[in-house]
Design a protein around this motif. Structure first.
Motif, PDB file in Angstrom:
ATOM      1  N   ASP A  27     -83.782  28.093  40.948  1.00 37.13           N
ATOM      2  CA  ASP A  27     -84.261  28.751  42.148  1.00 37.13           C
ATOM      3  C   ASP A  27     -84.902  27.738  43.082  1.00 37.13           C
ATOM      4  OD1 ASP A  27     -83.460  31.307  41.450  1.00 37.13           O
ATOM      5  OD2 ASP A  27     -85.381  31.809  40.520  1.00 37.13           O
ATOM      6  N   PHE A  28     -84.668  27.929  44.361  1.00 40.75           N
ATOM      7  CA  PHE A  28     -85.295  27.103  45.384  1.00 40.75           C
ATOM      8  C   PHE A  28     -86.507  27.851  45.900  1.00 40.75           C
ATOM      9  CE2 PHE A  28     -85.823  26.346  49.951  1.00 40.75           C
ATOM     10  CZ  PHE A  28     -86.135  25.006  49.934  1.00 40.75           C
ATOM     11  N   TYR A  29     -87.640  27.294  45.738  1.00 43.90           N
ATOM     12  CA  TYR A  29     -88.903  27.742  46.311  1.00 43.90           C
ATOM     13  C   TYR A  29     -89.413  29.089  45.813  1.00 43.90           C
ATOM     14  CZ  TYR A  29     -92.648  27.395  49.739  1.00 43.90           C
ATOM     15  OH  TYR A  29     -93.877  27.311  50.336  1.00 43.90           O
ATOM     16  N   GLY A  30     -88.644  29.843  45.060  1.00 46.85           N
ATOM     17  CA  GLY A  30     -89.153  31.034  44.394  1.00 46.85           C
ATOM     18  C   GLY A  30     -89.515  32.232  45.249  1.00 46.85           C
ATOM     19  N   ARG A  31     -89.059  32.310  46.465  1.00 50.53           N
ATOM     20  CA  ARG A  31     -89.305  33.476  47.315  1.00 50.53           C
ATOM     21  C   ARG A  31     -87.970  34.186  47.557  1.00 50.53           C
ATOM     22  NH1 ARG A  31     -93.711  31.043  46.971  1.00 50.53           N
ATOM     23  NH2 ARG A  31     -95.504  31.250  48.327  1.00 50.53           N
ATOM     24  N   PRO A  32     -88.013  35.532  47.714  1.00 47.86           N
ATOM     25  CA  PRO A  32     -86.765  36.294  47.845  1.00 47.86           C
ATOM     26  C   PRO A  32     -85.842  35.834  48.975  1.00 47.86           C
ATOM     27  CG  PRO A  32     -88.616  37.774  47.504  1.00 47.86           C
ATOM     28  CD  PRO A  32     -89.192  36.401  47.691  1.00 47.86           C
ATOM     29  N   ALA A  33     -86.376  35.426  50.084  1.00 45.29           N
ATOM     30  CA  ALA A  33     -85.530  35.031  51.211  1.00 45.29           C
ATOM     31  C   ALA A  33     -84.692  33.789  50.902  1.00 45.29           C
ATOM     32  CB  ALA A  33     -86.383  34.782  52.459  1.00 45.29           C
ATOM     33  N   TYR A  34     -85.076  33.035  49.867  1.00 47.78           N
ATOM     34  CA  TYR A  34     -84.343  31.823  49.496  1.00 47.78           C
ATOM     35  C   TYR A  34     -83.374  32.059  48.336  1.00 47.78           C
ATOM     36  CZ  TYR A  34     -88.020  29.537  52.220  1.00 47.78           C
ATOM     37  OH  TYR A  34     -88.866  29.151  53.216  1.00 47.78           O
ATOM     38  N   ALA A  35     -83.127  33.306  47.983  1.00 48.76           N
ATOM     39  CA  ALA A  35     -82.310  33.619  46.799  1.00 48.76           C
ATOM     40  C   ALA A  35     -80.897  33.062  46.873  1.00 48.76           C
ATOM     41  CB  ALA A  35     -82.253  35.133  46.588  1.00 48.76           C
ATOM     42  N   HIS A  36     -80.391  32.802  48.076  1.00 47.02           N
ATOM     43  CA  HIS A  36     -79.024  32.300  48.231  1.00 47.02           C
ATOM     44  C   HIS A  36     -78.958  30.776  48.269  1.00 47.02           C
ATOM     45  CE1 HIS A  36     -77.767  36.389  48.783  1.00 47.02           C
ATOM     46  NE2 HIS A  36     -78.674  36.537  49.717  1.00 47.02           N
ATOM     47  N   THR A  37     -80.082  30.141  47.997  1.00 47.10           N
ATOM     48  CA  THR A  37     -80.160  28.679  47.958  1.00 47.10           C
ATOM     49  C   THR A  37     -80.588  28.273  46.556  1.00 47.10           C
ATOM     50  OG1 THR A  37     -80.731  28.551  50.301  1.00 47.10           O
ATOM     51  CG2 THR A  37     -81.314  26.656  48.941  1.00 47.10           C
ATOM     52  N   ALA A  38     -79.968  27.234  46.027  1.00 48.77           N
ATOM     53  CA  ALA A  38     -80.325  26.762  44.692  1.00 48.77           C
ATOM     54  C   ALA A  38     -80.465  25.249  44.702  1.00 48.77           C
ATOM     55  CB  ALA A  38     -79.281  27.177  43.666  1.00 48.77           C
ATOM     56  N   GLU A  39     -81.389  24.784  43.886  1.00 45.98           N
ATOM     57  CA  GLU A  39     -81.526  23.351  43.648  1.00 45.98           C
ATOM     58  C   GLU A  39     -80.553  22.985  42.532  1.00 45.98           C
ATOM     59  OE1 GLU A  39     -84.625  20.098  41.783  1.00 45.98           O
ATOM     60  OE2 GLU A  39     -85.351  22.117  42.183  1.00 45.98           O
ATOM     61  N   LEU A  40     -79.857  21.889  42.716  1.00 53.74           N
ATOM     62  CA  LEU A  40     -78.896  21.422  41.725  1.00 53.74           C
ATOM     63  C   LEU A  40     -79.410  20.135  41.100  1.00 53.74           C
ATOM     64  CD1 LEU A  40     -76.048  21.971  40.563  1.00 53.74           C
ATOM     65  CD2 LEU A  40     -75.176  20.436  42.317  1.00 53.74           C
ATOM     66  N   SER A  41     -79.350  20.057  39.785  1.00 55.09           N
ATOM     67  CA  SER A  41     -79.711  18.837  39.058  1.00 55.09           C
ATOM     68  C   SER A  41     -78.537  18.422  38.192  1.00 55.09           C
ATOM     69  CB  SER A  41     -80.924  19.072  38.158  1.00 55.09           C
ATOM     70  OG  SER A  41     -82.063  19.382  38.920  1.00 55.09           O
ATOM     71  N   ILE A  42     -78.260  17.127  38.164  1.00 55.61           N
ATOM     72  CA  ILE A  42     -77.179  16.576  37.345  1.00 55.61           C
ATOM     73  C   ILE A  42     -77.727  15.365  36.596  1.00 55.61           C
ATOM     74  CG2 ILE A  42     -74.944  15.387  37.389  1.00 55.61           C
ATOM     75  CD1 ILE A  42     -74.240  17.049  39.882  1.00 55.61           C
ATOM     76  N   TYR A  43     -77.501  15.331  35.295  1.00 55.53           N
ATOM     77  CA  TYR A  43     -77.904  14.195  34.462  1.00 55.53           C
ATOM     78  C   TYR A  43     -76.723  13.782  33.601  1.00 55.53           C
ATOM     79  CZ  TYR A  43     -82.728  14.696  35.857  1.00 55.53           C
ATOM     80  OH  TYR A  43     -83.883  14.716  36.597  1.00 55.53           O
ATOM     81  N   ILE A  44     -76.519  12.488  33.514  1.00 54.04           N
ATOM     82  CA  ILE A  44     -75.383  11.940  32.775  1.00 54.04           C
ATOM     83  C   ILE A  44     -75.902  10.917  31.764  1.00 54.04           C
ATOM     84  CG2 ILE A  44     -73.220  10.634  32.986  1.00 54.04           C
ATOM     85  CD1 ILE A  44     -73.086  11.807  35.886  1.00 54.04           C
ATOM     86  N   ALA A  45     -75.388  10.973  30.548  1.00 53.08           N
ATOM     87  CA  ALA A  45     -75.786  10.012  29.513  1.00 53.08           C
ATOM     88  C   ALA A  45     -75.521   8.591  30.014  1.00 53.08           C
ATOM     89  CB  ALA A  45     -74.999  10.273  28.226  1.00 53.08           C
ATOM     90  N   PRO A  46     -76.408   7.648  29.713  1.00 56.83           N
ATOM     91  CA  PRO A  46     -76.264   6.280  30.235  1.00 56.83           C
ATOM     92  C   PRO A  46     -74.893   5.656  30.001  1.00 56.83           C
ATOM     93  CG  PRO A  46     -78.403   6.528  29.198  1.00 56.83           C
ATOM     94  CD  PRO A  46     -77.634   7.801  28.932  1.00 56.83           C
ATOM     95  N   ASP A  47     -74.314   5.842  28.833  1.00 58.23           N
ATOM     96  CA  ASP A  47     -73.015   5.239  28.525  1.00 58.23           C
ATOM     97  C   ASP A  47     -71.860   5.843  29.320  1.00 58.23           C
ATOM     98  OD1 ASP A  47     -74.321   3.652  26.717  1.00 58.23           O
ATOM     99  OD2 ASP A  47     -73.588   4.709  24.943  1.00 58.23           O
ATOM    100  N   TYR A  48     -72.097   6.958  29.989  1.00 55.07           N
ATOM    101  CA  TYR A  48     -71.046   7.643  30.733  1.00 55.07           C
ATOM    102  C   TYR A  48     -71.253   7.585  32.248  1.00 55.07           C
ATOM    103  CZ  TYR A  48     -68.927   9.307  26.488  1.00 55.07           C
ATOM    104  OH  TYR A  48     -68.285   9.356  25.281  1.00 55.07           O
ATOM    105  N   GLN A  49     -72.304   6.933  32.681  1.00 55.01           N
ATOM    106  CA  GLN A  49     -72.535   6.819  34.119  1.00 55.01           C
ATOM    107  C   GLN A  49     -71.500   5.882  34.728  1.00 55.01           C
ATOM    108  OE1 GLN A  49     -76.705   5.812  34.567  1.00 55.01           O
ATOM    109  NE2 GLN A  49     -77.331   7.730  33.624  1.00 55.01           N
ATOM    110  N   GLY A  50     -71.181   6.116  36.002  1.00 51.47           N
ATOM    111  CA  GLY A  50     -70.198   5.297  36.694  1.00 51.47           C
ATOM    112  C   GLY A  50     -68.757   5.663  36.395  1.00 51.47           C
ATOM    113  N   ARG A  51     -68.536   6.825  35.790  1.00 48.57           N
ATOM    114  CA  ARG A  51     -67.170   7.265  35.437  1.00 48.57           C
ATOM    115  C   ARG A  51     -66.735   8.509  36.199  1.00 48.57           C
ATOM    116  NH1 ARG A  51     -66.681   6.341  28.929  1.00 48.57           N
ATOM    117  NH2 ARG A  51     -67.814   4.372  28.862  1.00 48.57           N
ATOM    118  N   LEU A  52     -67.396   8.775  37.317  1.00 51.31           N
ATOM    119  CA  LEU A  52     -67.074   9.902  38.192  1.00 51.31           C
ATOM    120  C   LEU A  52     -67.405  11.268  37.591  1.00 51.31           C
ATOM    121  CD1 LEU A  52     -63.694   8.640  39.694  1.00 51.31           C
ATOM    122  CD2 LEU A  52     -66.000   8.376  40.626  1.00 51.31           C
ATOM    123  N   LEU A  53     -68.216  11.300  36.535  1.00 48.15           N
ATOM    124  CA  LEU A  53     -68.605  12.580  35.955  1.00 48.15           C
ATOM    125  C   LEU A  53     -69.501  13.356  36.907  1.00 48.15           C
ATOM    126  CD1 LEU A  53     -69.350  11.611  32.248  1.00 48.15           C
ATOM    127  CD2 LEU A  53     -67.208  12.360  33.268  1.00 48.15           C
ATOM    128  N   GLY A  54     -70.382  12.653  37.621  1.00 42.25           N
ATOM    129  CA  GLY A  54     -71.243  13.317  38.596  1.00 42.25           C
ATOM    130  C   GLY A  54     -70.427  14.027  39.659  1.00 42.25           C
TER     131      GLY A  54
END
Length: 179
Positions: A76-103
């Motif tokens: 959820d972005f900011y936790g208020r009802p008016a922002y329900a259609h917006t989301a924060e995205l987080s992506i984490y990739i294991a170190p050995d797999y970074q730089g392989r276009l997985l992101g």
């Protein structure tokens, strides 16, 4: 063929939590991808995990040859009802797999999935010194919507935070189908 081309993306289940935490913790010492300064445990993240409702704010993992190599979450972005259609995205990739276009693959999947989650806008919070993440988002059409100068202090240094966003206008891709 690169490992990136064989990655499968699926919903995470609770048994994946230790590996999700392991990948997250690998990012902590770099001071590039998270503002956490100490590692966390699966127990620390259990409630966070359970808040990811698959139909609304899923947590997805990327697998290669049966092992989890990356994960992505909608929050959820900011936790208020008016922002329900917006989301924060987080992506984490294991170190050995970074730089392989997985992101890039995970970001494309997030954008394809977002309309079915009733998400019209994705935002990402990225440290200004996290060049690979900034490059990925900008190459995918995200724009810098804000910058908070020197808001994070780690190891005696101050770091700025960039807010990047993208308005999405595409048809939904059901969760069970590839993007």
């Amino acid at each position: 063929m690169s490992k990136a081309s064989t990655m499968d993306i699926r919903l995470a289940d609770e048994q994946d939590l230790p590996r999700i935490v392991e990948i997250y913790n690998a990012a902590v010492p770099s001071r590039r991808s998270t503002a956490d300064t100490e590692t966390v445990t699966p127990d620390d993240r259990r409630e966070w995990f359970r808040q990811h409702e698959p139909a609304r704010r899923p947590l997805l993992v990327g697998e290669d040859e049966g092992g989890i190599v990356a994960w992505m979450s909608f929050e959820d972005f900011y936790g208020r009802p008016a922002y329900a259609h917006t989301a924060e995205l987080s992506i984490y990739i294991a170190p050995d797999y970074q730089g392989r276009l997985l992101g890039k693959r995970l970001l494309q999947r997030a954008e394809a999935l977002a309309p079915s989650l009733d998400i019209h806008t994705l935002v990402g919070y990225v440290f200004a010194h996290n060049t690979p993440s900034l490059r990925l988002l900008r190459a995918s059409g995200y724009q810098e919507w804000g910058r908070l100068p020197d808001v994070a202090r780690m190891d005696g240094s101050d770091f700025s935070l960039c807010i990047l966003g993208k308005r999405l206008d595409s048809a939904p891709a059901p969760l069970g189908q590839p993007a």
